[in-house]
Design a protein around this motif. Structure first.
Motif, mmCIF file in Angstrom:
data_model
loop_
_atom_site.group_PDB
_atom_site.id
_atom_site.type_symbol
_atom_site.label_atom_id
_atom_site.label_comp_id
_atom_site.label_asym_id
_atom_site.label_seq_id
_atom_site.Cartn_x
_atom_site.Cartn_y
_atom_site.Cartn_z
ATOM 1 N N ASP A 1 28.096 -10.743 42.780
ATOM 2 C CA ASP A 1 26.904 -10.049 43.285
ATOM 3 C C ASP A 1 26.505 -8.905 42.352
ATOM 4 O O ASP A 1 26.248 -7.795 42.773
ATOM 5 N N ILE A 2 26.514 -9.163 41.040
ATOM 6 C CA ILE A 2 26.131 -8.099 40.125
ATOM 7 C C ILE A 2 24.919 -8.528 39.318
ATOM 8 O O ILE A 2 24.673 -9.716 39.103
ATOM 9 N N ALA A 3 24.169 -7.526 38.840
ATOM 10 C CA ALA A 3 23.014 -7.797 37.984
ATOM 11 C C ALA A 3 23.144 -6.963 36.720
ATOM 12 O O ALA A 3 23.782 -5.906 36.720
ATOM 13 N N ARG A 4 22.612 -7.465 35.616
ATOM 14 C CA ARG A 4 22.646 -6.747 34.344
ATOM 15 C C ARG A 4 21.829 -5.467 34.465
ATOM 16 O O ARG A 4 20.740 -5.459 35.045
ATOM 17 N N ARG A 5 22.394 -4.332 33.891
ATOM 18 C CA ARG A 5 21.623 -3.092 33.899
ATOM 19 C C ARG A 5 20.391 -3.278 33.023
ATOM 20 O O ARG A 5 20.478 -3.858 31.940
ATOM 21 N N PRO A 6 19.260 -2.770 33.464
ATOM 22 C CA PRO A 6 18.019 -3.060 32.712
ATOM 23 C C PRO A 6 18.018 -2.452 31.312
ATOM 24 O O PRO A 6 17.326 -2.971 30.427
ATOM 25 N N ASP A 7 18.784 -1.352 31.080
ATOM 26 C CA ASP A 7 18.705 -0.724 29.760
ATOM 27 C C ASP A 7 19.615 -1.397 28.723
ATOM 28 O O ASP A 7 19.671 -0.974 27.581
#
Lengths: 276, 145, 127
Positions: free
Chosen positions: A261-267
């Motif tokens: 349940d993780i997403a890549r940090r946008p930066d």
């Protein structure tokens, strides 16, 4: 010209042996000029290139990493690339092949028996989940503290100096010797490993640490600070505890489960496409 | 057996006592071996000789008379010296060989610190104890009697 | 037999010997300094002292215990040294059996002497 400016020389006494003849090993002397920073291995190259091309030895990396150039230098087993002539404190350098191994030619010892012992003690990670080992899906859990329990012993470069120094190996071909036992301890203490009971089958017999009497020579000569004597005593502690049923086996470290349940940090940008 | 493929170069029994420029622990190992063998030899003779006490006072005093005299006193003192060394060094080894007093695995940073450096103060204390026992034993053997 | 087993007992035997032989040596050779367990004075190996110690069950039992433990410790140590000389398989078996027989023979002799001396010492007082 003063006496100081005369070029200094080094006398090499090298043990030579030709397997073709029936003669015994003999000492041969070479005199070479001394230059600042000359190592024992450099001196051997000077002899081979300028004096006697028939001189034979094993060496590779010249920087104490590969473990090929272990030799018996002025009474101690050392890496010849790692030994400055200036640190010997003598203008005579006596070079012989590592003792306790058969001499194949000149300074080349037959390290085969050592590696046979090494192999017999399963120096690799043993675990029940073979599938995961062959095709890993993720990493195994291991903390830094757990890693430090074996890290020192994993710096071993298998240069065989410890075997050459061991008084038990001097007579006993059955005893595994310091390097293989230290490596057995290295894998026994690895939390990812579950092979204690398999290695025990060999270690509880005469190949095991029982014929170590803590003369400590292996630790004294080890060029990498691996301290095989310490590893052997710790290995023996585990085996004695095992016999007295005081040893609590722990299951091998588990595979790190991927969080879903993780997403890549946008930066953080995407990795560039693979080039090969 | 492992097959020999070159010129044999094992140090053999010479390697037990002397293999090059070795450190003090090598000599403690040799001494431990020599004193152990000496004590075992004495022990076997001691069992046989002292068994005579089972046959009464006469047999006992006869066998004790057979081993009296200054030469035997010196021999017995050597046994005491061997015992003092083997006992104290043996206690040190018994602890070290199950991993007490050899230190934990560390990062090997030059100059390397090994199990021998961990043992050094223990060795010094043990040898002082041995020397004390030898001196007290010597006084008891040769002075206080 | 497995060295894992034998060596562990070798170690344990060494610790028992350290205590019992320490006591034995203190009685026999530090008598002028300590003077323990020599009730009739004089030399510790005088017959009167031997009888006095032989009467007590403690000494009779610990003599036999020390005898067995020290024989095992010493002969296993000797076996270790001999086997380090890399004897062939036949010689290896012969060494092991020779040492076992030697050990058992000396143990039987010593135990008999300790038991008999205990009887003699007790009898000596009663008669």
């Amino acid at each position: 010209m003063t006496a100081d400016s005369k070029p200094k020389t080094v006398l090499y006494r090298v043990l030579r042996f030709e397997p073709e003849g029936s003669s015994n090993p003999r000492w041969q002397e070479y005199t070479i000029p001394y230059t600042s920073g000359l190592t024992v291995l450099d001196g051997l190259w000077v002899i081979k290139e300028g004096v006697d091309p028939s001189l034979v030895w094993r060496s590779s990396c010249r920087m104490g990493i590969c473990g090929s150039c272990g030799m018996f230098i002025n009474g101690l087993p050392r890496l010849s690339c790692n030994t400055q002539i200036s640190e010997l404190g003598s203008s005579t350098v006596e070079v012989a092949p590592l003792p306790n191994f058969d001499i194949l030619r000149d300074l080349v010892p037959d390290l085969g028996p050592m590696f046979d012992h090494h192999q017999a003690l399963s120096p690799f990670i043993l675990r029940p989940d073979r599938e995961e080992l062959e095709k890993p899906t993720a990493e195994y859990y291991q903390s830094s503290a757990e890693m430090e329990r074996y890290l020192q012993f994993s710096y071993c470069i298998k240069c065989a100096s410890c075997i050459a120094a061991c008084p038990t190996v001097a007579t006993d071909p059955v005893y595994s010797g310091p390097m293989p036992l230290a490596q057995a301890q290295r894998y026994n203490t690895d939390t990812r490993d579950d092979g204690f009971d398999i290695r025990k089958l060999a270690l509880r017999g005469p190949q095991g640490p029982w014929r170590c009497h803590f003369a400590g020579e292996c630790s004294r000569v080890c060029p990498k600070g691996v301290d095989p004597a310490k590893a052997i005593q710790l290995l023996r502690r585990d085996l004695v505890a095992d016999y007295l049923r005081l040893r609590r086996p722990t299951p091998p470290a588990a595979v790190v489960e991927k969080p879903d349940d993780i997403a890549r940090r946008p930066d953080i940008p995407e990795a560039p496409p693979a080039t090969v | 057996m492992l097959e020999s493929r070159g010129h044999p170069n094992r140090l053999g029994m010479r390697g037990w006592l002397f293999g090059g420029r070795w450190g003090p622990d090598r000599y403690l190992y040799s001494l431990h071996r020599i004193t152990g063998l000496g004590l075992l030899l004495y022990f076997a003779m001691h069992i046989i000789l002292t068994s005579s006490r089972a046959l009464g006072q006469g047999a006992w005093e006869e066998s004790m008379a057979r081993v009296s005299g200054p030469l035997f006193v010196i021999g017995e003192y050597l046994v005491f010296v061997a015992f003092a060394f083997h006992a104290i060094n043996g206690l040190r080894l018994a602890l070290a060989e199950v991993g007490f007093g050899v230190g934990k695995p560390i990062e090997p940073i030059y100059p390397y610190r090994t199990a021998l450096d961990e043992q050094r103060p223990i060795v010094v204390v043990a040898m002082i104890l041995v020397a004390l026992l030898i001196v007290v034993g010597g006084l008891d053997f040769f002075v206080w009697h | 037999m497995q060295d894992q087993k034998l060596w562990t007992w070798h170690l344990a035997a060494g610790l028992v010997i350290l205590v019992l032989l320490g006591l034995h040596m203190a009685i026999m050779h530090l008598d002028a300094a300590l003077g323990i367990f020599n009730p009739s004075g004089g030399h510790p190996i005088d017959w009167a002292n031997v009888v006095a110690r032989g009467q007590t069950l403690f000494f009779s039992v610990t003599y036999v215990l020390l005898l067995g433990v020290a024989l095992f410790h010493g002969l296993y140590g000797l076996r270790n040294i001999l086997l380090e000389l890399a004897p062939g398989p036949g010689l290896k078996t012969a060494i092991s059996w020779l040492l076992i027989i030697t050990g058992v023979a000396l143990f039987v002799l010593g135990t008999w002497a300790a038991w008999k001396a205990h009887q003699v010492a007790l009898g000596g007082v009663l008669v």
